[in-house]
Design an enzyme around this catalytic site. Structure first.
Site, PDB file in Angstrom:
ATOM      1  CB  THR A 118      48.864  42.620  31.585  1.00 61.11           C
ATOM      2  OG1 THR A 118      48.915  42.391  30.171  1.00 61.11           O
ATOM      3  CG2 THR A 118      47.526  43.288  31.898  1.00 61.11           C
ATOM      4  CE1 TYR A 143      45.114  39.163  32.075  1.00 63.80           C
ATOM      5  CE2 TYR A 143      46.093  40.262  30.179  1.00 63.80           C
ATOM      6  CZ  TYR A 143      46.226  39.645  31.399  1.00 63.80           C
ATOM      7  OH  TYR A 143      47.476  39.498  31.950  1.00 63.80           O
TER       8      TYR A 143
END
Ligand code: UDP
Length: 336
Positions: A118, A143
């Protein structure tokens, strides 16, 4: 049927589109998913194994049973905001998931891995320029931390044993299968484009998370990329040769930034009406701007985004929603 590829999280949004792309390319996607966020209806191109991605024994068994030629590892938790309130869950699923996948690959002699990473690994870049893979990695939420740790565990495993891997750093996956087979369906939905579409259809008003960012219109800027373009990149990443030290990370984006307000305008144009909008504060863990420089993926994978404009991305998402997604019956979570 062609060679099998194990697709963890293959019942989810990007995983299901990638399964379709694999099938088109002559592979058989073997989906491994716990259906916590995925949908049985999205598994259409091969078998479904219901399992926990932290269960290395179950993964190794699946890899051996299907003699898989490679693994694409999507399964994990993805909501930035939730990662701030539940870091324990994010580290558990995202890092222990990678550890189990890598361990199962070593034990079953499976050599090729593509990992779902990501743009959150870059944190909140100081420069308002397009991000390159060599830029500073400094996540600002659990995250991003958990995904970066996953990349590092994979890179170390590539150095230690017979494993080759590509980490694909997605910017903002959006849109839906142009043929209408698949689309985005999270319960509850947290992503901007589906929420904005819903807000044009009598759903809850869209909250704009922050209007005081140091960006041209004060709202956050992201790089939205069509999910089918992401899907194709995974197939190419399975096949690419000559990986540097067995591991490379590549950005996947269009290289174009769109603000939250520009997304609202695009959704308004696609739907023919304005979404209801309310102004809100910043969401925890959100950086002001994340835009990719996708040159490495273009060069190394021979890939380029086919959907160039935001309007087409939004149009496919609207078409999917107007077709009622996976159906009106699917309004709640499949499992805890
Ligand atoms: N966003 C927003 N309202 C929402 C959901 C998202 O303003 O209800 C903003 C969010 O702050 C971010 C962008 O839209 O700047 C994209 O968020 P999303 O959750 O879709 O993806 P993320 O960037 O977190 O992966």
């Amino acid at each position: 049927p062609g060679p099998c590829i194990l697709v963890t999280g293959g019942a989810g949004f990007i995983g299901s589109h990638t399964s379709k792309a694999l099938s088109r390319a002559g592979y058989t996607p073997v989906v491994y998913d716990n259906l916590s966020n995925g949908h049985v209806e999205a598994v259409k191109w091969g078998p479904l194994i219901i399992g926990d991605v932290r269960d290395a024994n179950h993964l190794a068994e699946a890899m051996r049973e299907y003699s898989v030629a490679g693994v694409i590892h999507f399964a994990g938790l993805i909501e930035v905001g939730r990662s701030v309130s539940r870091p324990d869950l994010f580290w558990d699923h995202n890092l222990n998931g990678v550890a189990a996948v890598v361990s199962a690959m070593r034990r079953s002699g499976t050599a090729r891995l593509v990992f779902s990473s990501t743009a959150a690994v870059y944190g909140a870049p100081a420069e308002m320029s397009r991000l390159r893979e060599a830029d500073r990695l400094a996540p600002i939420n659990p995250y991003g931390d958990s995904k970066l740790a996953g990349e590092r565990l994979i890179a170390a495993s590539c150095a230690a044993f017979d494993l080759e891997a590509v980490a694909l750093r997605y910017f903002n996956a959006a849109g839906a299968d142009p043929e209408g087979d698949l689309g985005e369906a999270h319960y509850p939905e947290t992503h901007l484009i589906p929420l904005a579409i819903e807000a044009t259809m009598g759903g809850a008003p869209l909250t704009v998370f922050g209007s005081d960012y140091p960006t041209p219109d004060g709202s956050c800027v992201r790089d939205y990329i069509h999910v089918a373009d992401l899907a194709r990149a995974h197939v190419l990443a399975l096949q690419v040769g000559g990986l540097d030290a067995g591991f490379e990370a590549m950005n996947l984006g269009r290289g174009v930034g769109s603000s939250v307000r520009e997304i609202i305008a695009a959704v308004t144009a696609a739907c023919g009406r304005h979404p209801a909008v309310v102004e809100g504060g910043r969401r925890a863990g959100d950086p002001p701007m994340l835009v990719a420089d996708p040159a490495a993926a273009m060069e190394r994978l021979g890939w380029s985004p086919q959907v160039r404009d935001l309007a087409t991305i939004v149009d496919t998402a609207v078409a999917w929603r107007r077709g009622c997604g996976f159906g009106p019956a699917r309004q709640g979570p499949a499992a805890a």
